[in-house]
Design a protein around this motif. Structure first.
Motif, PDB file in Angstrom:
ATOM      1  N   ASP A 104       0.864  -1.174   0.000  1.00  0.00           N
ATOM      2  CA  ASP A 104       0.000   0.000   0.000  1.00  0.00           C
ATOM      3  C   ASP A 104       0.901   1.223   0.000  1.00  0.00           C
ATOM      4  OD1 ASP A 104      -2.203   1.585  -0.016  1.00  0.00           O
ATOM      5  OD2 ASP A 104      -2.664   1.342   2.118  1.00  0.00           O
ATOM      6  N   GLU A 105       0.428   2.302  -0.571  1.00  0.00           N
ATOM      7  CA  GLU A 105       1.215   3.535  -0.604  1.00  0.00           C
ATOM      8  C   GLU A 105       1.048   4.274   0.709  1.00  0.00           C
ATOM      9  OE1 GLU A 105       2.226   6.419  -4.147  1.00  0.00           O
ATOM     10  OE2 GLU A 105       0.255   6.919  -3.320  1.00  0.00           O
ATOM     11  N   VAL A 106       2.129   4.440   1.431  1.00  0.00           N
ATOM     12  CA  VAL A 106       2.094   5.074   2.748  1.00  0.00           C
ATOM     13  C   VAL A 106       3.204   6.105   2.837  1.00  0.00           C
ATOM     14  CG1 VAL A 106       1.096   3.033   3.863  1.00  0.00           C
ATOM     15  CG2 VAL A 106       3.575   3.274   3.709  1.00  0.00           C
ATOM     16  N   ASP A 107       3.071   6.978   3.824  1.00  0.00           N
ATOM     17  CA  ASP A 107       4.121   7.931   4.151  1.00  0.00           C
ATOM     18  C   ASP A 107       5.093   7.225   5.085  1.00  0.00           C
ATOM     19  OD1 ASP A 107       5.618  10.001   5.607  1.00  0.00           O
ATOM     20  OD2 ASP A 107       4.325  11.405   4.523  1.00  0.00           O
ATOM     21  N   ILE A 108       6.314   7.016   4.623  1.00  0.00           N
ATOM     22  CA  ILE A 108       7.279   6.220   5.373  1.00  0.00           C
ATOM     23  C   ILE A 108       7.606   6.865   6.709  1.00  0.00           C
ATOM     24  CG2 ILE A 108       9.582   5.207   5.312  1.00  0.00           C
ATOM     25  CD1 ILE A 108       7.570   3.945   3.410  1.00  0.00           C
ATOM     26  N   THR A 109       7.721   8.168   6.743  1.00  0.00           N
ATOM     27  CA  THR A 109       8.041   8.851   7.997  1.00  0.00           C
ATOM     28  C   THR A 109       6.947   8.623   9.031  1.00  0.00           C
ATOM     29  OG1 THR A 109       9.303  10.519   6.789  1.00  0.00           O
ATOM     30  CG2 THR A 109       8.607  11.073   9.018  1.00  0.00           C
ATOM     31  N   ASP A 110       5.682   8.740   8.611  1.00  0.00           N
ATOM     32  CA  ASP A 110       4.576   8.503   9.550  1.00  0.00           C
ATOM     33  C   ASP A 110       4.587   7.064  10.041  1.00  0.00           C
ATOM     34  OD1 ASP A 110       3.820  11.104   9.209  1.00  0.00           O
ATOM     35  OD2 ASP A 110       2.217  10.676   7.765  1.00  0.00           O
ATOM     36  N   VAL A 139      15.561   7.366  20.415  1.00  0.00           N
ATOM     37  CA  VAL A 139      15.885   7.312  18.991  1.00  0.00           C
ATOM     38  C   VAL A 139      15.862   8.720  18.409  1.00  0.00           C
ATOM     39  CG1 VAL A 139      15.168   6.446  16.731  1.00  0.00           C
ATOM     40  CG2 VAL A 139      14.982   4.977  18.740  1.00  0.00           C
ATOM     41  N   ASP A 140      16.886   9.044  17.629  1.00  0.00           N
ATOM     42  CA  ASP A 140      16.954  10.310  16.891  1.00  0.00           C
ATOM     43  C   ASP A 140      16.476  10.036  15.469  1.00  0.00           C
ATOM     44  OD1 ASP A 140      17.485  12.785  15.862  1.00  0.00           O
ATOM     45  OD2 ASP A 140      19.673  12.526  15.808  1.00  0.00           O
ATOM     46  N   LEU A 141      15.255  10.463  15.167  1.00  0.00           N
ATOM     47  CA  LEU A 141      14.660  10.215  13.862  1.00  0.00           C
ATOM     48  C   LEU A 141      14.946  11.386  12.932  1.00  0.00           C
ATOM     49  CD1 LEU A 141      12.898   8.480  12.017  1.00  0.00           C
ATOM     50  CD2 LEU A 141      10.885   9.625  12.966  1.00  0.00           C
ATOM     51  N   ARG A 142      15.630  11.094  11.843  1.00  0.00           N
ATOM     52  CA  ARG A 142      15.961  12.110  10.839  1.00  0.00           C
ATOM     53  C   ARG A 142      15.290  11.716   9.535  1.00  0.00           C
ATOM     54  NH1 ARG A 142      22.519  12.440  11.951  1.00  0.00           N
ATOM     55  NH2 ARG A 142      22.371  12.919  14.214  1.00  0.00           N
ATOM     56  N   ALA A 143      14.096  12.232   9.348  1.00  0.00           N
ATOM     57  CA  ALA A 143      13.313  11.816   8.180  1.00  0.00           C
ATOM     58  C   ALA A 143      12.445  12.971   7.705  1.00  0.00           C
ATOM     59  CB  ALA A 143      12.436  10.615   8.530  1.00  0.00           C
ATOM     60  N   PRO A 144      12.607  13.392   6.467  1.00  0.00           N
ATOM     61  CA  PRO A 144      11.700  14.410   5.921  1.00  0.00           C
ATOM     62  C   PRO A 144      10.334  13.806   5.655  1.00  0.00           C
ATOM     63  CG  PRO A 144      13.185  13.621   4.218  1.00  0.00           C
ATOM     64  CD  PRO A 144      13.614  12.954   5.480  1.00  0.00           C
ATOM     65  N   ARG A 145       9.330  14.611   5.746  1.00  0.00           N
ATOM     66  CA  ARG A 145       7.980  14.130   5.473  1.00  0.00           C
ATOM     67  C   ARG A 145       7.733  14.140   3.962  1.00  0.00           C
ATOM     68  NH1 ARG A 145       5.403  13.755  10.191  1.00  0.00           N
ATOM     69  NH2 ARG A 145       3.454  13.300   9.121  1.00  0.00           N
ATOM     70  N   GLY A 146       6.759  13.344   3.582  1.00  0.00           N
ATOM     71  CA  GLY A 146       6.383  13.325   2.177  1.00  0.00           C
ATOM     72  C   GLY A 146       7.067  12.263   1.349  1.00  0.00           C
ATOM     73  N   VAL A 179      17.921   6.947  13.361  1.00  0.00           N
ATOM     74  CA  VAL A 179      17.188   6.381  12.236  1.00  0.00           C
ATOM     75  C   VAL A 179      17.089   7.460  11.168  1.00  0.00           C
ATOM     76  CG1 VAL A 179      15.049   5.345  11.423  1.00  0.00           C
ATOM     77  CG2 VAL A 179      15.887   4.816  13.720  1.00  0.00           C
ATOM     78  N   GLU A 180      17.664   7.197  10.016  1.00  0.00           N
ATOM     79  CA  GLU A 180      17.676   8.169   8.919  1.00  0.00           C
ATOM     80  C   GLU A 180      16.951   7.579   7.717  1.00  0.00           C
ATOM     81  OE1 GLU A 180      20.867  10.689   6.174  1.00  0.00           O
ATOM     82  OE2 GLU A 180      21.556   9.295   7.715  1.00  0.00           O
ATOM     83  N   ILE A 181      16.040   8.378   7.143  1.00  0.00           N
ATOM     84  CA  ILE A 181      15.247   7.950   5.988  1.00  0.00           C
ATOM     85  C   ILE A 181      15.480   8.935   4.860  1.00  0.00           C
ATOM     86  CG2 ILE A 181      12.939   7.409   5.131  1.00  0.00           C
ATOM     87  CD1 ILE A 181      12.075   6.929   8.014  1.00  0.00           C
ATOM     88  N   HIS A 182      15.798   8.429   3.689  1.00  0.00           N
ATOM     89  CA  HIS A 182      15.993   9.300   2.535  1.00  0.00           C
ATOM     90  C   HIS A 182      15.840   8.481   1.259  1.00  0.00           C
ATOM     91  CE1 HIS A 182      19.981   7.561   3.281  1.00  0.00           C
ATOM     92  NE2 HIS A 182      20.174   7.658   1.971  1.00  0.00           N
TER      93      HIS A 182
END
Length: 519
Positions: A326-332, A347-354, A385-388
């Motif tokens: 399913d298409e989801v917002d990964i940061t959420d 946890v230090d979450l480094r993730a842009p929204r969208g 935790v870094e998301i990009h």
């Protein structure tokens, strides 16, 4: 034809051998023919010249003058060989020649010295030398008639003999080229005959490597290639038997794990209900009963987690693990995963929204919870935790979109890191870095489940050490996933008894992993 291929080497070997043989045979034939032609020509000419000179000398006066030598020269030039004649008087001064092109000066000085100083007590002897005059080959012969005869020199053109030899050389060159071409044809036919079984063997080996264990070669003849084919067939047959036995054992092992996990779910459900009551009443059990009750509750939770892991692994092995994307917002989604386990403060979450991606939310929650929980347990906080997004590595010649991007979820800690000899095995099942720990809080399945879930998504996971210390786990998933995709087990085709198909239906036990499930 590749330059390092066996066919090319066979062709080169045949060509080199044929070239050496042809050149050697042609060289020997040319040398023998040249020698025979020149000897026959010069022997005939020199014999006739000597005979003519002897006959003419008998009619000359003693100490002939120039006037006497002229008619003798004219008489000698009427030879069938068409040579030119130079006669020199006894004192060496009177000279007569039938051709102004060939004066005495044309006779090589070495030949003149040999003729003048030769011992002719037993009769006069012929001496000759082959030279080039104006670019044409000539035979120059000379002799001295003793005691009172003149000295005669003869010039005979070898142009005809040279033309014959040139024609022979051309024929030999053509013959050499034909022999080389024939050797190339023979080499190609021989290479084809030799390489056909080799190609069949290579094809059969590739088929065997692709999993077609019933591949066999047709054995013909009794040469070395036939022995090689028989050896291959024997090896393939033994391999097929071994793989069949391993598949039976693996299938039995899978069924055993599935059956045990399945049978444990009913008593585990009852134990879970009892553990909840024990946890609620632990404080009322006194100083001795409370620790025992809490220990029992913790062990029941560990057992439930282990059963859930085994159930999930059995689904992967059986090929029944399905991807519900399913298409989801990964940061959420990651934020919800951390918040549900009360990890937000650690946890230090480094993730842009969208950042939107098509993933299976439940499986992504399992992967993130396992990676973060593993980092907190073995690496210690703070955990980052870094998301990009990251461009996908494009391989030329493939159908992959060069503009495609992947989702990157990186989990790093500040702990001691992972030993280098352990890094290749961290995603193996039941693998623990410290083999001396007979008992630990994890089951050794968490990271392997992360890897299996990543593969279902078409991605991968890998571990590394940070330059400043600490471990880093990276989850790489494609941003786009098909709406539904089934996991294909690499051992597809192994018989199963259908035990795995109904594992999710029984008792309603969830397979989602929580903070207790750091394996």
């Amino acid at each position: 034809m590749r330059l390092r291929s066996l066919r090319f080497r066979v062709l080169v070997a045949f060509a080199v051998v044929a070239l050496i043989a042809a050149v050697s045979a042609s060289g020997v034939a040319y040398w023998l023919t040249r020698t025979a032609v020149l000897e026959r020509a010069q022997n005939s000419v020199l014999t006739e010249f000597r005979d003519n000179l002897g006959r003419v000398s008998g009619g000359l006066p003693e100490n002939p003058e120039q006037a006497d030598l002229g008619p003798a020269v004219e008489q000698m030039r009427e030879s069938s060989f068409g040579y030119s004649v130079v006669l020199v008087g006894v004192d060496g001064r009177p000279v007569a020649s039938d051709n102004a092109r060939f004066p005495l000066e044309r006779v090589p000085a070495k030949l003149q010295r040999v003729v003048q100083t030769a011992d002719s007590s037993g009769g006069f002897h012929m001496y000759f030398q082959r030279i080039d005059i104006d670019g044409q080959p000539y035979l120059v012969g000379g002799t001295r008639v003793v005691p009172n005869g003149p000295t005669g020199y003869m010039f005979k053109s070898l142009k005809d003999e040279q033309a014959d030899l040139n024609s022979l050389a051309r024929y030999l060159i053509v013959g050499t080229l034909l022999a080389l071409a024939a050797a190339a044809v023979v080499a190609l036919l021989g290479a084809r005959h030799i390489l056909r079984p080799v190609r069949k063997l290579g094809h059969a080996a590739r088929e065997l490597g692709a999993g077609r264990l019933d591949t066999r070669l047709e054995v013909r003849g009794s040469d070395e290639l036939a022995d090689l084919s028989r050896t291959f067939n024997d090896a393939a047959e033994k391999l097929e038997r071994s793989v069949a036995e391993l598949r039976v054992l693996e299938s039995s092992s899978r069924r055993f794990v599935a059956d045990v996990s399945h049978e444990l779910r009913t008593p585990l459900a009852a134990m879970t209900a009892v553990s909840e009551l024990l946890e609620e009443e632990a404080d009322s059990l006194g100083e001795q009963g409370a620790p025992a009750a809490r220990l029992v509750v913790a062990e029941i939770e560990r057992l439930a987690t282990l059963v859930e892991d085994l159930m999930e692994v059995s689904r992967f092995d059986a090929g029944t693990a399905a991807l519900v994307a399913d298409e989801v917002d990964i940061t959420d989604l990651v934020t919800a995963c951390l918040d549900a386990r009360a990890w937000m403060d650690a946890v230090d979450l480094r993730a842009p929204r969208g950042i939107l991606a098509r993933v299976d939310p439940r499986r992504l929650d399992v992967m993130v919870s396992n990676l973060v929980g593993n980092a907190l347990r073995h690496g210690g906080s703070p955990v980052t935790v870094e998301i990009h997004r990251e461009p996908r590595e494009f391989i030329p010649g493939t159908l992959a979109d060069p503009a495609a991007e992947d989702l990157m979820i990186c989990v790093s800690d500040t702990g001691p890191g992972i030993p280098e000899d352990v890094l290749p095995h961290v995603f193996d099942r039941f693998y623990k870095a410290d083999s001396s720990r007979a008992r630990s809080e994890g089951s050794g399945l968490g990271l392997s489940i992360v890897m299996e879930n990543a593969r279902i998504h078409g991605g991968t996971a890998y571990a590394s050490n940070m330059p400043g210390g600490g471990a880093k786990f990276t989850l790489r998933l494609p941003l786009e996933q098909p709406v539904a995709e089934e996991y294909i087990d690499p051992d597809e085709g192994v018989e199963d008894d259908g035990v795995h198909a109904d594992l999710d239906a029984e008792n309603g036990l969830t397979t989602a992993h929580d903070e207790r499930g750091v394996r």
